[in-house]
Enzyme design. Structure first.
Site, PDB file in Angstrom:
ATOM      1  N   ASP A 183     -24.669  23.362   6.870  1.00 22.26           N
ATOM      2  CA  ASP A 183     -24.167  22.612   5.847  1.00 22.26           C
ATOM      3  C   ASP A 183     -25.097  22.806   4.777  1.00 22.26           C
ATOM      4  O   ASP A 183     -24.965  22.988   3.533  1.00 22.26           O
ATOM      5  CB  ASP A 183     -24.218  20.987   6.370  1.00 22.26           C
ATOM      6  CG  ASP A 183     -23.893  19.961   5.199  1.00 22.26           C
ATOM      7  OD1 ASP A 183     -22.818  20.075   4.894  1.00 22.26           O
ATOM      8  OD2 ASP A 183     -24.975  19.734   4.388  1.00 22.26           O
ATOM      9  N   HIS A 216      -3.384   0.732  -5.539  1.00 24.60           N
ATOM     10  CA  HIS A 216      -2.625   1.479  -7.005  1.00 24.60           C
ATOM     11  C   HIS A 216      -3.307   0.823  -8.345  1.00 24.60           C
ATOM     12  O   HIS A 216      -3.905  -0.393  -8.104  1.00 24.60           O
ATOM     13  CB  HIS A 216      -1.127   1.128  -7.048  1.00 24.60           C
ATOM     14  CG  HIS A 216      -0.693  -0.286  -7.053  1.00 24.60           C
ATOM     15  ND1 HIS A 216      -0.856  -1.044  -8.101  1.00 24.60           N
ATOM     16  CD2 HIS A 216      -0.348  -1.118  -6.233  1.00 24.60           C
ATOM     17  CE1 HIS A 216      -0.716  -2.485  -7.939  1.00 24.60           C
ATOM     18  NE2 HIS A 216      -0.203  -2.484  -6.655  1.00 24.60           N
ATOM     19  N   GLU A 252       4.543  -2.982  -0.144  1.00 28.26           N
ATOM     20  CA  GLU A 252       4.065  -4.159  -0.334  1.00 28.26           C
ATOM     21  C   GLU A 252       4.868  -5.402   0.397  1.00 28.26           C
ATOM     22  O   GLU A 252       6.210  -4.827   0.863  1.00 28.26           O
ATOM     23  CB  GLU A 252       3.705  -4.652  -1.570  1.00 28.26           C
ATOM     24  CG  GLU A 252       3.258  -5.980  -2.097  1.00 28.26           C
ATOM     25  CD  GLU A 252       1.848  -6.134  -1.224  1.00 28.26           C
ATOM     26  OE1 GLU A 252       1.712  -6.543   0.124  1.00 28.26           O
ATOM     27  OE2 GLU A 252       0.735  -6.490  -2.036  1.00 28.26           O
TER      28      GLU A 252
END
Length: 463
Positions: A124, A268, A344
């Site tokens: 890494d 959102h 929702e």
């Protein structure tokens, strides 16, 4: 016959974005680093960079001894599973790279293993050095590399053992290593525990690193798995028994069950109803984003692109979520997939009303709704019903995105429900969480059925 370990990694700061790879060849007997490779490769995706790191590592091993047995270790579940033949290679950019990797050495000489990110720090760091060099308009130079100096102590097989955990006092992975040693009743249960995740030296927890490190799932992930395994052992015996009992099979090698499915949960952006605090669910006017909401979507897209960890985007079918998701997905170069279970709650007769208006018009119904998750607004959906479909969507998505990081663009109630379920909290906890428009939360789901809440209501990208 010589045996080598190849550790490889790759990353992209933007996915796609400026990318680089790193690879290291290690003597399996002594733990000595034999060769390093790293390169800035221009604009590419994480997966392309990871594959190029694999190819470079295999070529470096071949140059040292073409007859050697090579064990490849990577934190890319995708590359490991595809090269092992368990997953099909569908992406056109991956097929030629996988074929190139397969040609370097005979298949019988190469094996593959997935490892957690915190155990792949050397590769890494090399990848990050290559990307940093590319940012300066240079190529990586082995003479300037400090990746070998920064890596944790690496023991060969003859010196394997838990030993003293690395990392600063209070480091989570180091603490887990101590727990492993205590639970095993011996310091000789395996080498995995010797790798703590020190803070400040590696780049895997840095959102700017762009490699396989992830703000939503840092090096603590391995420690969490160790703690879960320790709990499982302790649960089957008294406390004194747990400390002295022989460790279960595989304990010394790793307690990690693989990379979790990580859900990055994005509420959102604002709609015209949001600042007015009106009920806006599945049964209302289905509003689009406001100008402010569209700006919020642009900002969160930039933040997620900088982190470079999201591998897929899934959205509620409602317009406000689709608009937000499309903005983010376009920045990340990904498609948007719709999931009905993420919509929702339907607030029925209360759609478009404020809380005060509902209190005035239907106080008894409101009080009953607040008192029980089984009670729905008139003509609407109860929280219990929402939980049932959110749970079904969760299981479907965990299976579809195992070991990957996926962005779920959804709403207040589904996000709170996922967090509540992950914490094992009661239904009333839904009323005790704040979720701002365009906020980020995150939950990781492991192969043993456990979950870990990583983030809640992060809005730093909006400031």
């Amino acid at each position: 016959m010589r045996e080598f370990i190849v550790e490889a990694d790759g990353g992209s700061r933007g996915n796609p974005g400026p990318a680089g790879y790193g690879a290291v060849v290690i003597d399996a007997e002594s733990g000595e680093t034999l060769a390093e490779a790293a390169e800035y490769i221009g604009v590419a995706t994480n997966n392309v960079a990871e594959y190029k790191g694999l190819v470079a590592g295999l070529k470096a091993a071949h140059a040292l001894d073409p007859a050697a047995q090579v064990h490849v270790r990577m934190d890319s579940k995708l590359v490991v599973e595809q090269m092992s033949g368990r997953w099909k290679i569908k992406h056109p950019d991956m097929k030629p790279l996988a074929a190139e990797a397969a040609r370097v050495l005979p298949a019988a000489q190469v094996t593959y293993e997935w490892i957690p990110r915190e155990k792949n720090k050397h590769a890494d760091r090399l990848a990050n050095e290559a990307m940093d060099a590319g940012k300066r308009g240079e190529q990586w130079s082995p003479s300037a590399s400090t990746a070998e100096l920064d890596r944790p102590a690496r023991a060969g097989r003859s010196a394997a053992g838990v030993g003293a955990p690395a990392g600063p006092p209070g480091d989570a992975a180091a603490g887990a290593a101590k727990a492993r040693a205590a639970m095993a009743g011996s310091a000789g249960t395996g080498a995995a525990g010797a790798r703590g995740a020190g803070s400040g030296t590696g780049s895997s927890a840095s959102p700017a690193s762009g490699t396989s490190g992830d703000l939503f799932g840092t090096a603590v992930a391995g420690a969490e798995a160790d703690v879960r395994a320790a709990r499982s052992v302790a649960a089957g015996a008294g406390a004194s028994e747990a400390v002295t009992a022989a460790p279960p099979v595989g304990w010394g090698a790793s307690a990690d069950l693989g990379a979790p499915a990580t859900f990055v949960l994005l509420r959102h952006g604002e709609t015209p109803l949001t600042p007015q605090k009106r009920f806006s669910g599945s049964g209302g006017s289905n509003p689009s984003l406001s100008d402010i909401g569209r700006e919020q979507a642009v900002r969160v897209a930039a933040a997620l692109a900088a982190r470079g960890t999201v591998q897929a985007v899934v959205s509620s079918p409602l317009l406000r979520c689709q608009e937000t998701a499309r903005t983010v997905a376009a920045r990340l170069g990904l498609d948007v997939h719709l999931e009905e279970g993420l919509r929702e709650a339907d607030f029925g007769d209360w759609e478009g009303l404020t809380f005060a208006e509902v209190r005035e018009r239907q106080p008894d119904e409101l009080n009953a709704w607040l008192a029980s998750a089984d009670v729905a607004p008139p003509g609407g959906e109860s929280f219990a019903e929402v939980t049932t479909r959110v749970e079904a969507a969760r299981e479907k998505l965990i299976a579809a995105y195992a070991g990957r990081t996926v962005l779920l663009v959804t709403h207040v109630t589904p996000i709170k429900t996922l967090v509540r379920l992950a914490l094992g909290a009661p239904p009333e906890s839904l009323f005790r969480m704040e979720l701002s428009a365009a906020s980020l939360s995150a939950v990781a789901y492991y192969g043993d059925g456990n979950a870990s809440v990583r983030l809640l209501n992060d809005t730093a990208h909006l400031r």
